[in-house]
Enzyme design. Sequence first.
Site, mmCIF file in Angstrom:
data_model
loop_
_atom_site.group_PDB
_atom_site.id
_atom_site.type_symbol
_atom_site.label_atom_id
_atom_site.label_comp_id
_atom_site.label_asym_id
_atom_site.label_seq_id
_atom_site.Cartn_x
_atom_site.Cartn_y
_atom_site.Cartn_z
ATOM 1 N N CYS A 106 -22.317 11.054 -13.887
ATOM 2 C CA CYS A 106 -22.378 9.575 -14.148
ATOM 3 C C CYS A 106 -22.873 8.813 -12.996
ATOM 4 O O CYS A 106 -23.001 7.236 -13.372
ATOM 5 C CB CYS A 106 -20.727 9.206 -14.246
ATOM 6 S SG CYS A 106 -19.650 9.434 -12.904
ATOM 7 N N GLY A 119 -13.849 -1.745 -11.471
ATOM 8 C CA GLY A 119 -13.812 -0.948 -12.452
ATOM 9 C C GLY A 119 -12.401 -0.591 -12.815
ATOM 10 O O GLY A 119 -12.197 0.339 -13.664
ATOM 11 N N GLY A 145 -12.961 1.247 -8.391
ATOM 12 C CA GLY A 145 -12.249 0.207 -7.938
ATOM 13 C C GLY A 145 -11.851 -0.822 -8.437
ATOM 14 O O GLY A 145 -11.639 -0.612 -9.755
ATOM 15 N N PHE A 146 -11.619 -1.904 -8.127
ATOM 16 C CA PHE A 146 -10.751 -3.072 -8.809
ATOM 17 C C PHE A 146 -11.958 -3.501 -9.842
ATOM 18 O O PHE A 146 -11.633 -3.795 -10.879
ATOM 19 C CB PHE A 146 -10.424 -4.431 -7.743
ATOM 20 C CG PHE A 146 -9.350 -3.907 -6.763
ATOM 21 C CD1 PHE A 146 -8.201 -3.314 -7.134
ATOM 22 C CD2 PHE A 146 -9.851 -3.956 -5.402
ATOM 23 C CE1 PHE A 146 -7.413 -2.711 -6.423
ATOM 24 C CE2 PHE A 146 -8.734 -3.726 -4.558
ATOM 25 C CZ PHE A 146 -7.587 -2.954 -5.018
#
Lengths: 512, 411
Positions: free
Chosen positions: A258, A431, A428-429
């Site tokens: 990814c 995502g 993280g935030f």
Amino acid sequence: MSEHQVFNTPRLEVPDRSLSRARMKVDRAAWASRYFRNFNRKAVLEIAESIAEAGYNRAGEFAELAVSETGYGVVEHKKLKNQLCTYELLNYYRDLDLVTPRVDAARQIIELAKPAGVVFALAPATNPVATVYYKAMLAVLSRNAIVISPHPAAKKTSVLAAQHLAAAAEAAGAPSGLIQCVEEPSIPLVQDIMASDRINVIIATGGTAMVRAAYSSGNPALGVGPGNAVAYVDPSANVAATAKCLVDSKSFDNSVLCTNESVVITLEKNRGNLERALRSAGAHICNEIDTDKLRNYLFGGEGFTLEAIGKSARWIAEQAGVRVSPATKVLVPVVATPGQDDLLFHEKLCPVLTLTAAVDFEQAVTFAKHTTRRGAGHSAAFHGDNSNRLVDFSQKMPVYRVVVNAPCSQGAAGFATHLPPTFTIGTGFAGRSSVGENVGPQHLVHWTRIAYAKDSKVNLESIDLSDVTTSGNPTAEVQSRKSVTEPVDSGVRDELRRLILEELQNLKGDAQ
Amino acid sequence: MQKAAEYWNPGKVSFWTEAGTPMVIDRREGYFLYDMSGKRLIDLHLNGGTYNFGHRHPELVEVLKSGLDYFDMGNHWFPSVARAAFAEQLVNTAPHTKYAIFGAGGAEAVEIALKTARYATKRKKIVSIIKGYHGHSGLSVATGDERFSKIFLADQPDDFLQIPFNDADALESVLKGRDVAAFIIETIPATYGFPMPNDGYLKACQDLCHKYGTKFISDEVQTGLMRTGVMWGWQGYGLKPDIFVCGKGLGGGIYPISACLVTEECGQWLVEDGAAHISTAGGSELGCLVGHHVIEMLQRPEVISNIKFVTEYFAQSMKEMMARHSDFFVGVRQRGVVLGLEFDHPEGAVAVSRALYENGVWAIFSSLDKSVLQFKPGVVLDVDTCQEIIDRFDAAMPRARQILKSGRRVA
């Protein structure tokens, strides 16, 4: 009723054995964890060493199995990834001690490691074996038991790989049930286990729906979602080297990581250079007609054409009706202007890299930012020597990794950079995830902190912490604890007693 | 309670009331029982392994429910898919046997076993051990303690001989006359408080039986079904009984079924006259479905591993408990998840049972040796519940001590 009747309905519906067995696996893991959570560092490293060796030895065999079962990727590259998740991963974390109590004399704090317990891990179809290896290693290094639920499309290979590691772990002294894999995964099964109060943490790697489900389960989760990496090629970059990075990255395991680049953007004035360099590095630069054909093939149906995942550039070209040379490693459709709505700017887990060009750096960054929102919190790449622009780009991009002058696939996952090697990229935030780093064993341990009063002056070094870990073998546990600690004790115990008394007196003094 | 005493069984009602454990079970789930007030008890009685998988295990309940859509008890006269499949599966767990004969309860299976032995040997006498327990039907009750036979004038001292446990010489002396059809023994005598057979005792018994032409019958009602760590208790002692019986947990605690497995030689009456023993409720098809699933579950690697963990856990923690309460907790008899806890008082286990009950754990004392507590954890117990059991056990010990000190008879 007629005189002779044929019944077509089944006589008996047997209950879902796989769900029941999965629940039993979780219970078994809890037993394993009960013993393993107290193992000392030596015992833990022996087990880690053993699964690294076992994993390394059959990396190639499992790579072949994975490719033949899923149809994704390239055997050679999968083998390499599998190998990276053995010794390489172990060596990276070897010196990170998540077992031994930490004593901070200056701050008067003692920290005791408390593993999560039972880790429930989801593994994707694209990197089945590497993910099993990686998550099992993380669990072992953090003294957790793990139950892995593979993607249904990769279940056979994943189960074999997990069993192989489990046997190696047991041979090295691990309790049985430390590493387990669900044989018959399904969405209801995964949802049931994720919501169960018998598991302690979920590591979810997979599609957005699965990751959101993990976060909604009511259990702590380390979930990471899809990426949509943008590579920015600054005019200051060496285009030949950059093109090589891009082609290497996009062709690596047919782009199933990814972290692979989805879009490459450069400035108008540099586009011709980059196209030439890409072509000589083995990419096929599409003309307008080819670009349309590719867009139609990849995005013509409902969403992305799944059969294209992890296939080779030639195979995809053939399906799309694009004529390419047999040596082609990567297909590069070209979208002349960086508009937002072109479908070719979406994530593509296949060796198709969309090229576009901006009029200036600001437009490139704005475009990159927007494109990355589809895989927010993930990764981006920067090619060039202009460090001002690099910092500006990194500051503005909603990602937690910017790989510089390196292939993004391998770079963000920590294999071509000094980032921690991982198959779980914290988004993280940005995502909507709780962790923004590359996930490692440290995320599966919490610490109990014994904190003394600020002005206390206790000699922490003299405190006996030997009882918090055991040498391993669960059956020998009781005996060894008695026989080893008792004789050693007397001196230490007196010392402890003295310290406690002293401390009590101090406390009293303070109170008065 | 009043109605139970009035219409059902006044003796049992007053017994439990006096024992301080006046329990009326309401809801039940997993290894938990709830009384009418909602108080939760962890079940370590399991009715001798009937609830090996806990109460109403969801998978077994589903099998039975689904079975009811297509099956009923069936007609015992005819062959059936369910009976054939279950018989085959059972015989496969004990390859030296040939046939599985079904009953509805353990006593019926014992009955079949004794009849089979008499058929095969053309002898009449049956030997069992003192304080043995094999059920309450005609032949089976005659093998057991006189408490259960005399009251109904069902003792038959001429044909049913009893010898002391762990005494092979005593067995030899009764077998010498070569007129004994069978020697029946629980692999570990449950109601006697799980005294462990001495090394080689059971094997010696089996050899003696073979020497004198007597059939060796293992009663596996409490020791079968993985409870001693292997599917059948006799496997762990290197035996090959001519006949063995199982029941209780075979029906998963939701549908009664029992089975008697016999060797080809013993089972010849099934060839000669298959209807010599018949049973309307024996081997009901629903029971076979459930039983089949029970055996399948017991063979899963997850379950086998779990049993090892539970076994190991209680071995260790009972050692610790014994060290902490050594004044009256004096011994542990254990094989797999079958445990007998010895207390240094003739009625010690009654007091402990009561103290545990007050602390939310239900474990029963041995009817025939009240110094021993039967402690029977289930095969799929999880680590947290096991920890809780030991915590509660530890908390109950001072209370048990107090009950014993109060000096009055507890039951």
